[in-house]
Design an enzyme around this catalytic site. Structure first.
Site, PDB file in Angstrom:
ATOM      1  N   GLU A  35       0.813  -1.225   0.000  1.00 13.37           N
ATOM      2  CA  GLU A  35       0.000   0.000   0.000  1.00 13.37           C
ATOM      3  C   GLU A  35       0.849   1.279   0.000  1.00 13.37           C
ATOM      4  OE1 GLU A  35      -3.339   0.813  -0.071  1.00 13.37           O
ATOM      5  OE2 GLU A  35      -3.572  -1.268  -0.727  1.00 13.37           O
ATOM      6  N   HIS A  37       3.757   1.747  -1.519  1.00 12.68           N
ATOM      7  CA  HIS A  37       4.150   2.024  -2.915  1.00 12.68           C
ATOM      8  C   HIS A  37       2.955   2.543  -3.706  1.00 12.68           C
ATOM      9  CE1 HIS A  37       7.205  -1.215  -1.921  1.00 12.68           C
ATOM     10  NE2 HIS A  37       7.967  -0.246  -2.369  1.00 12.68           N
ATOM     11  N   GLY A 146       9.301   7.355  -0.475  1.00 16.76           N
ATOM     12  CA  GLY A 146       8.636   7.270   0.830  1.00 16.76           C
ATOM     13  C   GLY A 146       9.541   7.852   1.906  1.00 16.76           C
ATOM     14  N   LYS A 148       9.685   6.953   4.884  1.00 17.98           N
ATOM     15  CA  LYS A 148      10.176   5.936   5.832  1.00 17.98           C
ATOM     16  C   LYS A 148      11.696   5.823   5.689  1.00 17.98           C
ATOM     17  CE  LYS A 148      10.072   1.407   5.408  1.00 17.98           C
ATOM     18  NZ  LYS A 148      11.435   0.990   5.797  1.00 17.98           N
ATOM     19  N   ASP A 149      12.156   5.906   4.444  1.00 16.95           N
ATOM     20  CA  ASP A 149      13.602   5.911   4.176  1.00 16.95           C
ATOM     21  C   ASP A 149      14.048   7.370   4.110  1.00 16.95           C
ATOM     22  OD1 ASP A 149      14.119   2.981   3.737  1.00 16.95           O
ATOM     23  OD2 ASP A 149      12.549   3.301   2.261  1.00 16.95           O
ATOM     24  N   LEU A 183       4.787   0.313   6.808  1.00 17.95           N
ATOM     25  CA  LEU A 183       4.768  -0.675   5.721  1.00 17.95           C
ATOM     26  C   LEU A 183       6.168  -0.770   5.107  1.00 17.95           C
ATOM     27  CD1 LEU A 183       1.418  -0.209   3.792  1.00 17.95           C
ATOM     28  CD2 LEU A 183       1.944  -1.663   5.732  1.00 17.95           C
ATOM     29  N   SER A 184       6.589  -1.995   4.887  1.00 17.12           N
ATOM     30  CA  SER A 184       7.911  -2.248   4.297  1.00 17.12           C
ATOM     31  C   SER A 184       7.879  -3.614   3.630  1.00 17.12           C
ATOM     32  CB  SER A 184       8.966  -2.244   5.408  1.00 17.12           C
ATOM     33  OG  SER A 184      10.139  -2.887   4.969  1.00 17.12           O
ATOM     34  N   ARG A 186      10.100  -5.654   3.692  1.00 16.24           N
ATOM     35  CA  ARG A 186      10.737  -6.601   4.607  1.00 16.24           C
ATOM     36  C   ARG A 186       9.766  -7.172   5.642  1.00 16.24           C
ATOM     37  NH1 ARG A 186      16.440  -6.281   4.233  1.00 16.24           N
ATOM     38  NH2 ARG A 186      16.998  -4.546   2.911  1.00 16.24           N
TER      39      ARG A 186
HETATM   40  O1  PAF Z   1      13.907   2.352  -1.609  1.00 15.54           O
HETATM   41  C1  PAF Z   1      14.122   1.460  -2.461  1.00 15.54           C
HETATM   42  O2  PAF Z   1      13.284   0.602  -2.694  1.00 15.54           O
HETATM   43  C2  PAF Z   1      15.459   1.450  -3.179  1.00 15.54           C
HETATM   44  O3  PAF Z   1      16.481   1.913  -2.374  1.00 15.54           O
HETATM   45  C3  PAF Z   1      15.439   2.197  -4.525  1.00 15.54           C
HETATM   46  C4  PAF Z   1      15.187   3.675  -4.327  1.00 15.54           C
HETATM   47  C5  PAF Z   1      14.368   1.613  -5.429  1.00 15.54           C
HETATM   48  C6  PAF Z   1      16.778   2.058  -5.236  1.00 15.54           C
HETATM   49  O4  PAF Z   1      17.088   0.715  -5.508  1.00 15.54           O
END
Ligand code: PAF
Length: 278
Positions: A35, A37, A146, A148-149, A183-184, A186
């Site tokens: 969700e 993404h 996002g 989150k990162d 949400l991740s 992982r």
């Molecule tokens: O956040 C991610 O999924 C990755 O680091 C990205 C930005 C697609 C680069 O591979």
């Protein structure tokens, strides 16, 4: 949605799209879409004529082969999820992105050397390299990341500014499960028990925010309180950090800050953050 696997084909499509005065919204991903993404993709759809999503599990940004090999890759499920929202899915092979003889790399300085950079050496060079390649191929008007990162978002913004790329980097707030777990991709690797434990991460961050809003200013005290809350759910906490919004280290909170954490729940490494504005 058209699926494109070859880099030169993608470049042809984007060149024509630009000649026809389209705006392109781009969402780079590593797949295992959720969700979070979808929120980025839907925002891109509202703001651009053409939406391109890439799915590429980039080997250059993983620190261990084990982590790379176990990264989920449910490609058919991913395609079904975004079919109605994206115009193009770019799904290249590793050989297509890094042909024999590939030898260039992007290095972002200070910003990439702290926090995640300290704990995952080389990760951000790999990430910045692939993102720069993708930006050249997609020539987006806007690219969506996002929050989150959070550190990744700042690094990409810095790279785009430093290298004069005419691209707007849009940061989109973190989407959370009902339990408030961010949400991740992982999360799919967590056992049910670990997933319940991981929901404590947000509550620890929230606790830090409440401390600040209640008047606590000492960064070490805030970090220590959060760490104490996280210890029961994690055998390894990489960091708990209260930083300025540009990720500078501070000792006392007298500006807007971001609280960032990275920790293992079971043997899955998770990150999360919360922004605290006065
Ligand atoms: O956040 C991610 O999924 C990755 O680091 C990205 C930005 C697609 C680069 O591979």
């Amino acid at each position: 949605m058209k699926v494109i696997t070859k880099t030169n084909r993608l470049q042809k499509i984007t060149q024509i799209a630009l000649l026809n005065k389209n705006t392109i919204g781009f969402i780079p991903t590593m797949g295992a879409l959720h969700e979070g993404h979808l929120t980025l993709i839907q925002q891109a759809q509202k703001e651009n004529n053409i939406v391109i999503v890439s799915i590429f599990v980039n080997p250059k940004q993983f620190n261990s082969i084990k982590d790379f090999n176990r990264y989920p890759q449910p490609i058919e499920q991913d395609k079904a999820l975004i079919r109605d929202y994206a115009d193009y899915l770019f799904y290249p092979s590793v050989e297509g992105m890094y042909p024999d003889g590939f030898q260039s790399s992007v290095h972002v300085g200070k910003l990439a050397e702290t926090l995640e950079g300290e704990h995952r050496p080389g990760h951000f060079d790999g990430m910045a390299t692939v993102v720069l390649k993708l930006l050249h191929m997609c020539v987006p008007t806007r690219t969506y990341f996002g929050l989150k990162d959070y550190q990744q978002y700042l690094i990409v913004k810095q790279m785009v500014k430093d290298l004069n790329l005419p691209i707007k980097i849009v940061g989109v707030p973190t989407i959370r499960e009902e339990s408030k777990l961010a949400l991740s991709s992982r999360n799919q690797l967590l056992s049910l028990h670990d997933k319940t434990s991981a929901a404590q991460i947000f509550s620890a961050l929230q606790n830090g925010k409440e401390l600040i809003m209640g008047g606590e200013r000492d960064v070490r005290t805030i970090e220590k309180t959060i760490k104490t809350k996280l210890e029961p759910i994690s055998k390894k906490i990489d960091y708990v950090a209260v930083r300025s919004l540009s990720l500078e280290a501070i000792t006392s909170v007298n500006q807007d800050v971001v609280i960032l954490v990275a920790l293992y729940v079971g043997d899955i490494r998770l990150i999360d953050n919360i922004i605290v504005r006065f």
